[in-house]
Design an enzyme around this catalytic site. Sequence first.
Site, mmCIF file in Angstrom:
data_model
loop_
_atom_site.group_PDB
_atom_site.id
_atom_site.type_symbol
_atom_site.label_atom_id
_atom_site.label_comp_id
_atom_site.label_asym_id
_atom_site.label_seq_id
_atom_site.Cartn_x
_atom_site.Cartn_y
_atom_site.Cartn_z
ATOM 1 N N ALA A 143 -21.103 -0.580 67.188
ATOM 2 C CA ALA A 143 -20.516 -1.677 67.963
ATOM 3 C C ALA A 143 -21.579 -2.375 68.799
ATOM 4 O O ALA A 143 -21.595 -3.611 68.908
ATOM 5 C CB ALA A 143 -19.401 -1.145 68.858
ATOM 6 N N ILE A 170 -36.129 4.093 58.964
ATOM 7 C CA ILE A 170 -37.564 4.109 59.283
ATOM 8 C C ILE A 170 -37.904 5.534 59.670
ATOM 9 O O ILE A 170 -37.388 6.065 60.668
ATOM 10 C CB ILE A 170 -37.898 3.143 60.438
ATOM 11 C CG1 ILE A 170 -37.328 1.743 60.170
ATOM 12 C CG2 ILE A 170 -39.407 3.096 60.655
ATOM 13 C CD1 ILE A 170 -37.871 1.059 58.929
ATOM 14 N N GLY A 215 -39.417 -1.453 75.396
ATOM 15 C CA GLY A 215 -39.414 -0.158 74.717
ATOM 16 C C GLY A 215 -40.579 0.016 73.769
ATOM 17 O O GLY A 215 -40.420 0.522 72.660
ATOM 18 N N ASN A 256 -36.629 -4.691 71.865
ATOM 19 C CA ASN A 256 -36.669 -3.519 70.989
ATOM 20 C C ASN A 256 -36.016 -2.291 71.618
ATOM 21 O O ASN A 256 -35.504 -1.436 70.901
ATOM 22 C CB ASN A 256 -38.121 -3.201 70.634
ATOM 23 C CG ASN A 256 -38.268 -1.829 70.007
ATOM 24 O OD1 ASN A 256 -37.957 -1.618 68.842
ATOM 25 N ND2 ASN A 256 -38.727 -0.865 70.799
ATOM 26 N N TYR A 266 -22.538 3.162 68.720
ATOM 27 C CA TYR A 266 -23.839 2.559 68.387
ATOM 28 C C TYR A 266 -23.660 1.348 67.480
ATOM 29 O O TYR A 266 -24.257 0.291 67.711
ATOM 30 C CB TYR A 266 -24.729 3.606 67.715
ATOM 31 C CG TYR A 266 -26.053 3.052 67.225
ATOM 32 C CD1 TYR A 266 -27.118 2.895 68.101
ATOM 33 C CD2 TYR A 266 -26.238 2.698 65.891
ATOM 34 C CE1 TYR A 266 -28.331 2.387 67.659
ATOM 35 C CE2 TYR A 266 -27.432 2.194 65.445
ATOM 36 C CZ TYR A 266 -28.487 2.043 66.336
ATOM 37 O OH TYR A 266 -29.683 1.522 65.896
ATOM 38 N N LYS A 312 -24.842 -2.603 68.189
ATOM 39 C CA LYS A 312 -25.783 -3.350 67.363
ATOM 40 C C LYS A 312 -25.125 -4.538 66.665
ATOM 41 O O LYS A 312 -25.765 -5.573 66.447
ATOM 42 C CB LYS A 312 -26.444 -2.414 66.349
ATOM 43 C CG LYS A 312 -27.436 -1.447 66.997
ATOM 44 C CD LYS A 312 -28.556 -2.173 67.712
ATOM 45 C CE LYS A 312 -29.662 -1.245 68.163
ATOM 46 N NZ LYS A 312 -30.803 -1.961 68.787
ATOM 47 N N SER A 332 -29.890 -3.457 63.838
ATOM 48 C CA SER A 332 -29.912 -2.240 63.031
ATOM 49 C C SER A 332 -29.038 -2.420 61.806
ATOM 50 O O SER A 332 -28.086 -3.219 61.810
ATOM 51 C CB SER A 332 -29.374 -1.060 63.855
ATOM 52 O OG SER A 332 -29.161 0.084 63.060
#
Length: 237
Positions: A152, A182, A11, A85, A150, A154, A137
Amino acid sequence: MNRRPRVLVTGSAKRIGRMIAIELSRRSFDVAIHYNQSKQEAEQVAAECGGAPIFQADLTKVEQIRQLFTDVRQQLGPLDCLVNNAARFTRLDPLEITEGDWDFIHDVNLKATFFCCQEGARQMRELGAGRIVNISSLGGIRPWAEHAHYCASKAGVIMLTKALAKALAPGITVNSVAPGVIAFGDVDARTKAMIEATPMRRAGRPEEIADAVYFFLTAPDFITGQVLAVDGGLSDR
């Protein structure tokens, strides 16, 4: 090592992945650029990395993951390092999440991360050593109400990192970088509130994530199974 270490960044056509690839190239890594649909952006990153090779693969398909690693090996040689990534992100009420929504996130964020680790580790074991960095994350550390799927995925990346660190030792280290906020010029009201809650009172920069990745790729091999939150202190609030 008398040659430049070889690293694949998944990615890496956009956003954080782009900066990781560029910074690693600047720091004397031979970088393989992976993309799925963003070919033009991947070519631009490759140019900034001194003409690095680009590789297309849909990471939701394990056979394409395996072909990706075969292609990288054929062009560059066996990998010394891997940076997972590639990820997806959506915001949904948990009572409205469908099976398709769940799979959309987990197929890339968790399943693909595992199978990329598997393929990368196979090449690294041939060399007798290697480094893997998984991008997790802040959402894998702290719960976000509208991102249950999401979070879960990460959190799964974090535990996967720890389990693989044990399984692949002593030759291969496995660590994780957990970015906080970010900013890429897409600051909405919710993101602004997170920035204001960050003790450092600012958003992070993608270069700072790249610095953390570089640290793990070059740190002593006694450092493994660790999660480094690069979040301005937000995870401690």
